[in-house]
Each structure stands twice: as structure tokens, then as C-alpha cells.
Design an enzyme around this catalytic site. Structure first.
Site, PDB file in Angstrom:
ATOM      1  N   HIS A  25       0.934  -1.094   0.060  1.00 33.61           N
ATOM      2  CA  HIS A  25      -0.041  -0.014   0.056  1.00 33.61           C
ATOM      3  C   HIS A  25       0.986   1.202   0.048  1.00 33.61           C
ATOM      4  O   HIS A  25       1.904   1.193   0.745  1.00 33.61           O
ATOM      5  CB  HIS A  25      -1.139  -0.093   1.001  1.00 33.61           C
ATOM      6  CG  HIS A  25      -2.134   1.094   1.009  1.00 33.61           C
ATOM      7  ND1 HIS A  25      -2.148   2.398   1.582  1.00 33.61           N
ATOM      8  CD2 HIS A  25      -3.170   0.662   0.721  1.00 33.61           C
ATOM      9  CE1 HIS A  25      -3.235   2.826   0.947  1.00 33.61           C
ATOM     10  NE2 HIS A  25      -3.909   1.801   0.528  1.00 33.61           N
ATOM     11  N   ASP A  44      -7.974  -5.789  -0.123  1.00 32.44           N
ATOM     12  CA  ASP A  44      -8.182  -6.524  -1.054  1.00 32.44           C
ATOM     13  C   ASP A  44      -8.118  -8.089  -0.919  1.00 32.44           C
ATOM     14  O   ASP A  44      -8.204  -8.726  -1.606  1.00 32.44           O
ATOM     15  CB  ASP A  44      -7.949  -5.782  -2.425  1.00 32.44           C
ATOM     16  CG  ASP A  44      -8.369  -4.828  -2.685  1.00 32.44           C
ATOM     17  OD1 ASP A  44      -9.745  -4.484  -2.571  1.00 32.44           O
ATOM     18  OD2 ASP A  44      -7.706  -3.495  -3.031  1.00 32.44           O
TER      19      ASP A  44
HETATM   20  N1  CMC Z   1       4.366  -7.543  -4.611  1.00 28.74           N
HETATM   21  C1  CMC Z   1       5.280  -7.564  -4.955  1.00 28.74           C
HETATM   22  N2  CMC Z   1       6.245  -6.624  -4.981  1.00 28.74           N
HETATM   23  C2  CMC Z   1       5.599  -5.292  -4.454  1.00 28.74           C
HETATM   24  C3  CMC Z   1       4.101  -5.267  -4.311  1.00 28.74           C
HETATM   25  C4  CMC Z   1       3.324  -6.489  -4.430  1.00 28.74           C
HETATM   26  N3  CMC Z   1       2.008  -6.444  -4.264  1.00 28.74           N
HETATM   27  N4  CMC Z   1       3.860  -4.038  -4.194  1.00 28.74           N
HETATM   28  C5  CMC Z   1       5.041  -3.262  -4.409  1.00 28.74           C
HETATM   29  N5  CMC Z   1       5.840  -4.190  -4.478  1.00 28.74           N
HETATM   30  C6  CMC Z   1       7.511  -3.786  -4.774  1.00 28.74           C
HETATM   31  C7  CMC Z   1       7.826  -2.991  -5.800  1.00 28.74           C
HETATM   32  O1  CMC Z   1       8.098  -3.843  -6.735  1.00 28.74           O
HETATM   33  C8  CMC Z   1       8.815  -2.045  -5.458  1.00 28.74           C
HETATM   34  O2  CMC Z   1       9.858  -2.689  -5.402  1.00 28.74           O
HETATM   35  P1  CMC Z   1      11.497  -1.970  -5.750  1.00 28.74           P
HETATM   36  O3  CMC Z   1      11.644  -1.143  -4.669  1.00 28.74           O
HETATM   37  O4  CMC Z   1      12.562  -3.095  -5.586  1.00 28.74           O
HETATM   38  O5  CMC Z   1      11.458  -1.575  -6.972  1.00 28.74           O
HETATM   39  C9  CMC Z   1       8.411  -1.668  -3.974  1.00 28.74           C
HETATM   40  O6  CMC Z   1       7.769  -2.696  -3.214  1.00 28.74           O
HETATM   41  C10 CMC Z   1       7.691  -0.256  -3.758  1.00 28.74           C
HETATM   42  O7  CMC Z   1       6.471  -0.501  -4.652  1.00 28.74           O
HETATM   43  P2  CMC Z   1       6.023   0.556  -5.723  1.00 28.74           P
HETATM   44  O8  CMC Z   1       5.000   0.228  -6.562  1.00 28.74           O
HETATM   45  O9  CMC Z   1       6.782   1.702  -5.556  1.00 28.74           O
HETATM   46  O10 CMC Z   1       4.989   1.142  -4.397  1.00 28.74           O
HETATM   47  P3  CMC Z   1       3.564   2.031  -4.751  1.00 28.74           P
HETATM   48  O11 CMC Z   1       3.405   2.684  -3.254  1.00 28.74           O
HETATM   49  O12 CMC Z   1       3.790   2.815  -5.699  1.00 28.74           O
HETATM   50  O13 CMC Z   1       2.396   1.086  -4.947  1.00 28.74           O
HETATM   51  C11 CMC Z   1       0.487  -0.394  -4.667  1.00 28.74           C
HETATM   52  C12 CMC Z   1       1.360   0.443  -4.030  1.00 28.74           C
HETATM   53  C13 CMC Z   1      -0.566  -0.785  -3.832  1.00 28.74           C
HETATM   54  C14 CMC Z   1       0.037   0.104  -6.087  1.00 28.74           C
HETATM   55  C15 CMC Z   1       1.518  -1.538  -4.846  1.00 28.74           C
HETATM   56  O14 CMC Z   1       1.855  -2.173  -3.621  1.00 28.74           O
HETATM   57  C16 CMC Z   1       0.692  -2.906  -5.535  1.00 28.74           C
HETATM   58  O15 CMC Z   1       1.048  -2.887  -6.938  1.00 28.74           O
HETATM   59  N6  CMC Z   1       0.160  -3.871  -4.787  1.00 28.74           N
HETATM   60  C17 CMC Z   1      -0.595  -4.818  -5.684  1.00 28.74           C
HETATM   61  C18 CMC Z   1      -1.977  -4.192  -6.030  1.00 28.74           C
HETATM   62  C19 CMC Z   1      -3.021  -4.111  -4.872  1.00 28.74           C
HETATM   63  O16 CMC Z   1      -3.006  -5.003  -4.086  1.00 28.74           O
HETATM   64  N7  CMC Z   1      -3.695  -3.075  -4.910  1.00 28.74           N
HETATM   65  C20 CMC Z   1      -4.673  -2.646  -4.031  1.00 28.74           C
HETATM   66  C21 CMC Z   1      -4.363  -1.362  -2.885  1.00 28.74           C
HETATM   67  S1  CMC Z   1      -5.284  -1.287  -1.614  1.00 28.74           S
HETATM   68  C22 CMC Z   1      -6.914  -0.908  -2.127  1.00 28.74           C
HETATM   69  C23 CMC Z   1      -6.898   0.574  -2.672  1.00 28.74           C
HETATM   70  O17 CMC Z   1      -7.173   1.370  -1.577  1.00 28.74           O
HETATM   71  O18 CMC Z   1      -7.006   0.728  -3.868  1.00 28.74           O
END
Ligand code: CMC
Length: 429
Positions: A307, A364
């Protein structure tokens, strides 16, 4: 505490006010930055950008805190119901008994869809994604309620709110029926309670009335409470963005539904279930799934994990995990996907990849198991999220609309494209 920050650039320094929120959050107000330094801020993904001052929801992602109007989410989940919580989020206080009765009467008044809206369903392919239909139908409300384009007073706002909160249920039920190929749409239900009514609309067929079990209705109501608002997430910011141009409430919320659809946001609940089902069907081991997340060249993510704001735990996920066991118990069901989810969570939380990046289950991760147990098909999960998020979108639209200082949202950019060139030069490539 200092109430100003100094930013210096190119030999010039200027002071900027520091805003401190109710819970001590701090922001540097850079409103005059460009005028004073010639620079803008750059914050890809808005991770450090506050876009508004809001009185609706407070999140402390480091502590795993979520509060609506100052009340902890766990307390609301235990003691409130969706309609009371919706009222709280939208109007900032609990309704009196009379106000609640009056509001429920307004919801009842607007439970039906006009015939012309019902007919619109015939234009959608049977295999259309439910979120595509939902966006279109919410926006179609703008066609049917042009008298509410401009909200002139509290009475107009209450009417528009009742229309959105109430009609989305029948729209969701119709979307489901349409997808099953059945064109015999059910009527609004006379069951008691917002969520029980919705379930009756969803699962009743001509000649076969569905009566929701109280515990099942309560479980879905709980999901709605937990989804009801979440400060400046992607869809809510979209609603505010659209509201800032003074577009009407229906079309702003429809834009929110579109933003919610993506799998990094609300669409994650569908993606989680599909991921768990895939793991089961292929017989993948938990270790192999965790390893796939860590592969450098892989864009595979553990859906329902991570998140932007929560870096300790998502308080909603904790509540849902407990509710999952209860619902399955009550329905006398077991779900192999729940065990896979629990095993994945256990493995991830003891793996340094997830620990170092502070990745925890989000709302989720377990919500789909509850919806599946209730009988809601996977492609309808994000529609359920939208039903729950409606009060938050409406409240954020209201806050934007009522802010006398509100300006149109209009971020800037840093242009990185080609320098000035002639038409002929560009044609040469
Ligand atoms: N599985 C594996 N690796 C992950 C995941 C995941 N679910 N989420 C983040 N990472 C890694 C990502 O690859 C990155 O690694 P590195 O630093 O080595 O490049 C690091 O963690 C930071 O990730 P980010 O994409 O920069 O984080 P963000 O804050 O931009 O994204 C997120 C947040 C929720 C989009 C992301 O965690 C994600 O894609 N999660 C899976 C989708 C998901 O469950 N979404 C629902 C969110 S909660 C409901 C809502 O309110 O929408």
C-alpha cells in the site's frame, strides 16, 4: 514547532508557511514557490503531495490507523452500520433517530431506476465488464437528473446523495443479471436494511425471492463500512479533480468509478481471487509464488499486498481476515483459496523482500473470499468496492464544492520533449 520552512535555490531563499493538521501531520505550503523561485515541485505519483485540506478521514500509515471523522475504523466496524457510517462520512456527524429515518425514506424513494435507464442495459454486450457498465450507468444519471447539475442547497445535495447511494444497488443487481443473460430484471426490494435489500435485488429471480441471512448481510455491510472512505486515493482524488472544474456530482463519481477499476486500486480484489484461483488450478507452491515476486525481470506482484500509505499493517485487512473465518463458519463452507491466502501471507511476512519493503496484506487480500462465499461472482467484486466507496466520493465532492477557496485542479509538468523544430525537420524524422 517551526511554523515556516526556508527553501533556497540559485542564491535566493524564501520562507514558506508550514501547515499542521489535527493529528500533527506537517506540510510545507509551496503555493508561492514558483513566483518566488521560478521552480515548481516534482513528485511523481504524488507520494509527498497534499492536494487538499480535509476533515473527513485520517490515516497514519506507519501506525496502521484509519479513522472516519475522528472515529477508529475498528470501533465503527463493531458498532455501526453502513448507512450510519455513510451519513457520518458525508455530513460529519451521526444522524439523530429522526434524521436516519428520513434519510432511509429518501433512499427508499430513489430505489428504482427509470424505465429508460433500465432499457440502456440492452445496449451493453452480455460479456461487458461490470465496471464498464457501472461507469456508464452512473454517468447516465446526469442525463436523468439535469435539475441537479447545480447543487443549490442542502435539499438538492441530499436528493443527489440519496439517488447515488440507493440506485447504485439496483444498477449493480441489473449488471449481474445482464451478465447471466437474464433480461428479467428484479424490482427494488422491500427487505429491511440497505445491504439486505441489495442482496435481495441481486439474488432474487422471478418467482424466487432471496432472503438474506442476517449474518451474511452483516458481513457485506461490514465490507461496505471498511471501504467507505480512504482519503486521497486514486479514485477519490479523481472525483475531486473532476469536481474542481465544477462538473456535476454524478459525472464526478462516474470518473471515480473508472479510476477505481484498475488492478492497482479497486480492481485488485478481482485480481487477488484470480491469482489465488490460478495458484490452486496450477498447483503452484507458495515458495514458487513468492520467488516469482522477487525475480528481477518479472512484473508479477502479489495482488492484495502493499500500500502507498500503510507501511505497518492495513487495519481493514485485519478486520476482514477475522470476518472471513466467521462468514465461512456461518455458511458451513470451507474455501481452499482462504488457506492459500493465509499460507501466502505467512510466507510473505517472513520473507525479507516483503519485510524490507513493508508490504502487508491490504483491504483486497481477504475481501474476495467473503464475497465469493456470499455468491458474488469475481468480476463483480470491484462493483462491490464502488458501492462501499460511494459515501467517500460524495463527501469529498461536497468538501471540494463547498470550499470557497477551491481552485480548479491544474498541476504543472516538466516538458522533456523535443526542442522547437520546423514542420519539415519533424517530417524528416
Ligand atoms: N508484490 C510484490 N512486490 C511489490 C508489491 C506487491 N504487491 N507491491 C509493491 N512491491 C514492490 C515493488 O516492486 C517495489 O520494489 P522495488 O523497490 O524493488 O522496485 C516496492 O515494493 C515499492 O513498490 P511501489 O510500486 O513503488 O509502491 P507504490 O506505493 O507505488 O504502490 C501499490 C502501491 C498498492 C500500487 C502496490 O503495492 C501494488 O501494486 N500492490 C498490488 C496491487 C494491490 O493490491 N492494490 C490494492 C491497493 S489497496 C486498495 C486500494 O485502496 O486501492
Amino acid at each position: 514547532m517551526q511554523d515556516k520552512a526556508t527553501i533556497s535555490y540559485d542564491g535566493k531563499a524564501a520562507d514558506y508557511p508550514v501547515i499542521i493538521g489535527t493529528e500533527g501531520e506537517k506540510a510545507i505550503d509551496v503555493g508561492k514557490l514558483r513566483a518566488q523561485t521560478g521552480c515548481i515541485t516534482f513528485d511523481d505519483g504524488y507520494g509527498n503531495t497534499g492536494s487538499c485540506l480535509s476533515k473527513i478521514t485520517f490515516i497514519d500509515g506507519d501506525q496502521g490507523i484509519l479513522r472516519y471523522r475522528g472515529i477508529d475504523i475498528a470501533e465503527l466496524a463493531e458498532k455501526s452500520d453502513f448507512i450510519e457510517t455513510a451519513y457520518l462520512i458525508i455530513w460529519g456527524r451521526f444522524p439523530t433517530a429522526d434524521e436516519r429515518r428520513a434519510f432511509e425514506a429518501r433512499l427508499q424513494e430513489h430505489a428504482k431506476l427509470p424505465e429508460s435507464m433500465t432499457q440502456q442495459f440492452q445496449g451493453f454486450p452480455k460479456d461487458a465488464h461490470p465496471m464498464a457498465i457501472l461507469t456508464a450507468m452512473i454517468n447516465a444519471m446526469s442525463c436523468h437528473h439535469q435539475e441537479l447539475f447545480e447543487i443549490r442547497n442542502e435539499a438538492d445535495f441530499t436528493t443527489a446523495t440519496a439517488i447515488l447511494l440507493s440506485k447504485i444497488r439496483l444498477i449493480a443487481a441489473y449488471i449481474y443479471k445482464h451478465g447471466t443473460g437474464d433480461s428479467l430484471f428484479v424490482q427494488p426490494s422491500d427487505a429491511s436494511g440497505y445491504t439486505a435489500q441489495f442482496l435481495t435485488m441481486m439474488f432474487s429471480w422471478p418467482g424466487k425471492r432471496y432472503v438474506a441471512d442476517a449474518d451474511v448481510a452483516r458481513a457485506l455491510d461490514l465490507l461496505f463500512i471498511l471501504h467507505a472512505d480512504h482519503e486521497q486515493n486514486c479514485s477519490t482524488s479523481t472525483v475531486r479533480m473532476v469536481a474542481s472544474s465544477e462538473a456535476n456530482l454524478f459525472t464526478a463519481v462516474s470518473a471515480g468509478v473508472s479510476a477505481l477499476w484498475g488492478k492497482l486500486h479497486g480492481g485488485a480484489n478481482q485480481a487477488v481471487l484470480e491469482m489465488l484461483q490460478g495458484i490452486k488450478d496450477r498447483g503452484d507452491s507458495i515458495e514458487s509464488v513468492i520467488a516469482k515476486c522477487k525475480q528481477k525481470d518479472s512484473d508479477f506482484r502479489l495482488m492484495g499486498f502493499g500500500h502507498r500509505v500503510y507501511k505497518n499493517f492495513d487495519p481493514r485487512a485485519k478486520i476482514i481476515k477475522v470476518a472471513c473465518d466467521k462468514v465461512l463458519d456461518k455458511l458451513g463452507k470451507t474455501d481452499p483459496l482462504l488457506q492459500i491466502a493465509k499460507d501466502l501471507e505467512k510466507a510473505a511476512l517472513s520473507d525479507s523482500y516483503f519485510v524490507d519493503r513493508k508490504l502487508y496484506p491490504n483491504v483486497d487480500f481477504y475481501s474476495g473470499i467473503i464475497m465469493r462465499a456470499i455468491g458474488i461472482p469475481t468480476n463483480m467484486f470491484t462493483v462491490m468496492f464502488a458501492l462501499g466507496r460511494m459515501p467517500g466520493w460524495i463527501a469529498n465532492w461536497k468538501e471540494t464544492n463547498e470550499n470557497p477557496k477551491a481552485r480548479i485542479y491544474r498541476p504543472r509538468q516538466i516538458y522533456m520533449g523535443p526542442k522547437l523544430r520546423s514542420y519539415e525537420e519533424a517530417k524528416k524524422g
